[in-house]
Every structure is written in C-alpha cells, then in structure tokens.
Design an enzyme around this catalytic site. Structure first.
Site, PDB file in Angstrom:
ATOM      1  N   HIS A 147      39.620  48.695  32.389  1.00 22.70           N
ATOM      2  CA  HIS A 147      40.076  47.739  33.591  1.00 22.70           C
ATOM      3  C   HIS A 147      38.959  46.923  34.191  1.00 22.70           C
ATOM      4  O   HIS A 147      37.965  47.845  35.080  1.00 22.70           O
ATOM      5  CB  HIS A 147      40.876  48.172  34.543  1.00 22.70           C
ATOM      6  N   HIS A 162      37.133  42.905  35.794  1.00 17.14           N
ATOM      7  CA  HIS A 162      37.109  41.803  36.076  1.00 17.14           C
ATOM      8  C   HIS A 162      35.700  41.185  35.492  1.00 17.14           C
ATOM      9  O   HIS A 162      34.847  41.511  36.471  1.00 17.14           O
ATOM     10  CB  HIS A 162      37.503  41.499  37.550  1.00 17.14           C
ATOM     11  N   LYS A 199      49.293  42.130  31.658  1.00 23.22           N
ATOM     12  CA  LYS A 199      49.017  42.481  32.860  1.00 23.22           C
ATOM     13  C   LYS A 199      50.262  41.901  33.932  1.00 23.22           C
ATOM     14  O   LYS A 199      50.432  40.624  34.095  1.00 23.22           O
ATOM     15  CB  LYS A 199      47.831  41.992  33.389  1.00 23.22           C
ATOM     16  N   HIS A 249      49.752  46.143  38.184  1.00 21.13           N
ATOM     17  CA  HIS A 249      49.100  46.305  39.508  1.00 21.13           C
ATOM     18  C   HIS A 249      50.253  46.997  40.436  1.00 21.13           C
ATOM     19  O   HIS A 249      51.242  46.320  40.852  1.00 21.13           O
ATOM     20  CB  HIS A 249      48.594  45.113  40.014  1.00 21.13           C
ATOM     21  N   HIS A 299      44.313  51.532  38.244  1.00 23.10           N
ATOM     22  CA  HIS A 299      43.504  51.921  39.483  1.00 23.10           C
ATOM     23  C   HIS A 299      44.451  52.727  40.554  1.00 23.10           C
ATOM     24  O   HIS A 299      44.414  52.305  41.844  1.00 23.10           O
ATOM     25  CB  HIS A 299      42.737  50.668  40.098  1.00 23.10           C
ATOM     26  N   ASP A 356      37.676  48.570  37.346  1.00 20.97           N
ATOM     27  CA  ASP A 356      38.016  47.636  38.226  1.00 20.97           C
ATOM     28  C   ASP A 356      37.022  46.969  38.924  1.00 20.97           C
ATOM     29  O   ASP A 356      37.151  46.616  40.156  1.00 20.97           O
ATOM     30  CB  ASP A 356      39.331  48.254  39.504  1.00 20.97           C
TER      31      ASP A 356
HETATM   32  C1  NCD Z   1      40.688  42.527  42.136  1.00 19.35           C
HETATM   33  C2  NCD Z   1      39.810  41.098  42.067  1.00 19.35           C
HETATM   34  O1  NCD Z   1      39.300  40.669  42.833  1.00 19.35           O
HETATM   35  O2  NCD Z   1      40.239  40.314  40.956  1.00 19.35           O
HETATM   36  N1  NCD Z   1      40.393  43.074  43.263  1.00 19.35           N
HETATM   37  C3  NCD Z   1      40.375  44.213  43.863  1.00 19.35           C
HETATM   38  O3  NCD Z   1      40.496  44.656  44.939  1.00 19.35           O
HETATM   39  N2  NCD Z   1      40.631  45.220  42.533  1.00 19.35           N
HETATM   40  C4  NCD Z   1      42.041  42.298  41.717  1.00 19.35           C
HETATM   41  C5  NCD Z   1      42.707  43.529  41.544  1.00 19.35           C
HETATM   42  O4  NCD Z   1      42.435  44.250  40.541  1.00 19.35           O
HETATM   43  O5  NCD Z   1      43.568  44.037  42.280  1.00 19.35           O
HETATM   44 ZN    ZN Z   2      41.717  44.812  38.907  1.00 27.69          ZN
END
Ligand code: NCD
Ligand code: ZN
Length: 344
Positions: free
Chosen positions: A14, A16, A100, A137, A175, A248
């Site tokens: 996971h 971003h 997702k 999520h 998460h 995450d």
């Molecule tokens: C994530 C993001 O900024 O894309 N933020 C976070 O706090 N984890 C989105 C997510 O996974 O909820």
């Molecule tokens: Zn995330």
C-alpha cells in the site's frame, strides 16, 4: 543478538507514489526498499480505467533510475459508476492487480469514491467471481461518528455485512489502527487480511499533540490510543499470515501539511523497512519480520515470492529532518537498523 538480518526482498502492499514532480521525488525511495508495491489510485483525477493505469504505470517507471528493479502493481479506484466488465478486463489484462474502495470523502482525493457500497455491488460480485482482491479504506464518513471510532464503526456497519454477503471476495482492510480491526481480521476467514503501516506501530494519538499540534503525525486513519497501537503491534508480530506490510507512505508538500487545514498523510518511504525493523526488534520479534514483509503479502495476492535479499545491519541511522523538501516519518530520530540497499 544478531547484528545483521538478511531478508527475502520485501514488497509494499500500500503506497501513494503521486504524480509529476512529487512522483519523481518519492518513487525512488520506495523502489530502493521494495521489489513491488501496490500503488494507490487516488490521483486527481483518480485512476478509474485501464488506459489511465497503463499511462500511470509508465510514468512511475520513467520516474525511476534505469536499473531499478521495481514492479508497480496498479489498482483501480472504484466509483459509483465503475463498470464491472471493464474492471474484469483490466484484471484479465494484468493491469489491475486489485481495486480500491474509498468511501466518498473519507480521505485525500476520495471525493469521487463510493457513496454507498450497494452502488458497487455488481463490481464486487464480479471481483469475487474472478478472484480480484478488494482493498478497503475502512472508515465511515458519517460526521456524527467520532473521528477515532470511524474504523471500528466501519467494520460493524459495512465490512462485516459485506463479508457475510460475499464470503469468497478477497479483501484487504488497509492500514489498520484499532484493536477492533486487528481482532476482526484475526478471527475472520482466510479471505480477509490487513496491511499495517510503520507509523501505526510507533505512534499513538498523543503524537499529534506533543507540545503543540504536529501536522506530520497526522494521517488517516488517524492514530488511536496506546492500547490500539499495542494491539496493532501484536497483530504485526503475531506471525499470522493475515497481516502484512503496507507503508501507506503518503507524501504531501510541506506547506500543505503545515497549514490551517493540513493534509492527511505520513511520508515514510525513505526509512520504512528500518522503521518496521525497529518495532519488531522492540517486540523481540525480528525473526518474524521476513514473513510479515516478504511472504504474507504475496501469498495473499497469489503472487510469487521475490528472489533476492536485502540486509539490515544493527547500526544507528539518523533520519534527516527533510528529504526531497518533505518531512519524513522519524525526522530527527535515530533508528537502530540500517538498510543496505541500492544507493539512490
Ligand atoms: C492518504 C493520501 O494522502 O493519499 N493519506 C493518508 O493519511 N493515509 C490517503 C489514505 O490512504 O487514506
Ligand atoms: Zn493510503
């Protein structure tokens, strides 16, 4: 006490990676630590179709050094309008590893997320039939529900009924942050697993308010009480194949975090494995790190384990206060394990 630890190369289930300049700044850190990563689709606009995912995958690869040995695994952002046939086609073509579910308005770039799981019922049935994992999520968005209860309420209201209705759907509760989530996943059947971040192993909600408001400790789901952190830690080191590594890592430009309305997300990619190692070491569970980081994830996803290894050495590593203009998790701390990895 061993002073080095060699693990099968791990994956991040996971992450971003963002886009544009931010992608180029952060992706090398993930590729340096992990062989593969499940890449979140919450760009603006989100990655909702196969063509967008193919183009994004190419941008990710272009953002990495030529010799990077890294495979991005793409995900489809589900919306109320997701077409089950297109989703299945993307999976069959090997583009979409998973899909997702963001409840609409639950987190960053989730405005186009799902307003009611009933709206994606046909897509979920299709995913169940073809064995495509659903990544969740797990927070309700009902403003009446306290921020710190939103994960536990999601389990009761949405996840438990979903599992009853679609028992063969493979689901990753992403998460996890609560004792309720850890227990629910542990006691469910083999089709439900969970990812655990490094930050939820290290911080509880006090970190958000240590001497003043701390935007770099703010993420979603928000860190909870200490008892929840301990329960999430216990799950991570339990050896159960239902729990695996998902950082995450969610970078946001410094000024968007240090703001009157700061973004949610912790940038942990640069020292992710070192951070997990520190937590496992504190629990006396270093012998279980490899399974958590490198085996449980691919087994759940039905993917081969990685070849190759990485080595951690018991040596202090100082985390800088800024990396690529971003404030990393553990900024200004020293971690006890150093990853010997391909230099950046
Ligand atoms: C994530 C993001 O900024 O894309 N933020 C976070 O706090 N984890 C989105 C997510 O996974 O909820
Ligand atoms: Zn995330």
């Amino acid at each position: 006490m061993p002073d080095s630890l060699t693990l099968r190369r791990p994956d991040d289930w996971h992450v971003h990676l963002r886009d544009g300049d931010m992608l180029r700044a952060v992706a090398p850190y993930t590729a340096r630590q992990f062989a593969r990563a499940i890449v979140m689709p919450n760009l603006a606009p989100p990655v909702t179709d196969v063509e967008a995912a193919i183009a994004y995958r190419e941008r990710i690869i272009a953002a990495l050094p030529e010799d990077a040995e890294f495979t991005p695994l793409m995900t489809c952002y589900l919306t109320d309008a997701t077409d089950p046939d297109r989703l299945a086609e993307g999976h069959a073509r090997g583009v979409f590893t998973a899909a997702k579910l963001y409840p609409a308005h639950a987190t960053t770039n989730s405005a186009e997320g799902v307003t009611d799981v009933a709206n994606i019922r046909a897509a979920l049935e299709c995913m169940q039939a073809i064995g495509m994992p659903l990544l969740v999520h797990g927070e309700v968005t009902d403003p009446e529900i306290d921020m710190f209860d939103r994960e536990a309420v999601f389990i009761d209201r949405i996840l438990a009924p979903l599992i009853r209705d679609l028992p063969d759907l493979r689901i990753v509760l992403e998460h996890i942050t609560t004792a309720e989530a850890a227990a629910f996943v542990a006691q469910s059947g083999p089709n439900l697993a969970a990812t655990i971040t490094p930050h939820h192993l290290h911080i509880n909600r006090n970190a958000l308010f240590a001497g003043g408001i701390r935007p770099h400790a703010y993420c979603l789901p928000v860190a909870k009480r200490e008892r929840h952190r301990l329960a999430v830690r216990a799950a991570a080191v339990s050896g159960s194949p239902k729990f695996f590594l998902g950082t995450d890592s969610a970078p946001h430009a410094r000024e968007t975090k240090e703001s009157a309305c700061g973004c949610a997300g912790i940038f942990n990619a640069p020292f992710a494995l070192e951070s997990y190692a520190a937590a496992f070491d504190e629990e006396g569970a270093l012998d279980r790190l490899e399974a958590f980081a490198s085996e449980h994830g691919p087994r759940f996803y039905g993917l081969p384990l990685n070849e190759g290894t990485v080595t951690l050495r018991r040596e202090g590593v100082a985390v800088p206060n800024e990396i690529a203009g971003l404030v990393p998790f553990h900024a200004n701390e020293t971690l006890g394990w150093r990853l010997e990895a391909f230099p950046l």
